[in-house]
Design an enzyme around this catalytic site. Structure first.
Site, PDB file in Angstrom:
ATOM      1  N   TYR A  11      64.972  63.202 -56.036  1.00 43.76           N
ATOM      2  CA  TYR A  11      63.583  62.859 -55.711  1.00 43.76           C
ATOM      3  C   TYR A  11      62.830  64.104 -55.248  1.00 43.76           C
ATOM      4  O   TYR A  11      61.706  64.356 -55.670  1.00 43.76           O
ATOM      5  CB  TYR A  11      63.556  61.777 -54.634  1.00 43.76           C
ATOM      6  CG  TYR A  11      62.176  61.291 -54.280  1.00 43.76           C
ATOM      7  CD1 TYR A  11      61.477  60.454 -55.134  1.00 43.76           C
ATOM      8  CD2 TYR A  11      61.574  61.652 -53.077  1.00 43.76           C
ATOM      9  CE1 TYR A  11      60.202  59.998 -54.818  1.00 43.76           C
ATOM     10  CE2 TYR A  11      60.314  61.195 -52.750  1.00 43.76           C
ATOM     11  CZ  TYR A  11      59.642  60.362 -53.620  1.00 43.76           C
ATOM     12  OH  TYR A  11      58.384  59.910 -53.301  1.00 43.76           O
ATOM     13  N   LYS A  37      59.537  65.782 -57.018  1.00 40.85           N
ATOM     14  CA  LYS A  37      58.284  66.010 -56.298  1.00 40.85           C
ATOM     15  C   LYS A  37      57.929  67.497 -56.269  1.00 40.85           C
ATOM     16  O   LYS A  37      56.751  67.858 -56.285  1.00 40.85           O
ATOM     17  CB  LYS A  37      58.359  65.433 -54.886  1.00 40.85           C
ATOM     18  CG  LYS A  37      58.351  63.917 -54.863  1.00 40.85           C
ATOM     19  CD  LYS A  37      57.072  63.372 -55.477  1.00 40.85           C
ATOM     20  CE  LYS A  37      56.928  61.889 -55.292  1.00 40.85           C
ATOM     21  NZ  LYS A  37      55.631  61.378 -55.756  1.00 40.85           N
TER      22      LYS A  37
END
Length: 141
Positions: free
Chosen positions: A48, A52
């Site tokens: 994740y 990002k």
């Protein structure tokens, strides 16, 4: 991991690429919503965090590419947003530890500059500001 990368970076690219001609014509603005996770040390969040980080790089790249054509591109990267989902998560953490959920909130908030978690409308306010003419000299942030 592939799904997160596709959702966080490639979808944002596709959603910007499509209206790019109209953004240029109107001297528009793009605000991407990112996450503070790109700067923290939470374990088990590698894929994740990577997705990002790619979104942050995309915002900067779009700013470089579209800026000379009058389009501003920025990114908002909030931390925890005081929402129903975070409230449930904090209750879960509190139950696991046998403490009051307020203690979990206070511990997390203590690591923030304002010592509180923002609400979703406050994040929206930042995005609206960056998309408005009040931020007409801000890009690549």
């Amino acid at each position: 991991m592939r799904g997160a990368v596709d959702t966080n970076a490639l979808a944002a690219l596709d959603l910007t690429r499509g209206p790019a001609p109209a953004l240029v014509e109107s001297a528009g603005s793009v605000v991407l919503i990112n996450s503070m996770l790109i700067r923290n040390r939470l374990p088990l969040m590698g894929s994740y965090r990577m997705s990002k980080a790619r979104l942050l790089s995309l915002a900067r790249s779009l700013s470089v590419e579209l800026g000379p054509r009058g389009v501003r591109v920025n990114s908002v990267a909030p931390g925890y947003i005081w929402s129903a989902a975070v409230r449930r998560y904090f209750r879960h953490l509190a139950a696991e530890r046998g403490v009051d959920p307020q203690q979990v909130y206070d511990e997390v908030a203590a690591d923030t500059d304002l010592r509180r978690l923002p609400e979703s409308d406050e994040i929206a306010d930042a995005a609206v500001f960056l998309g408005s003419d009040l931020a007409r000299a801000i890009t690549g942030q």
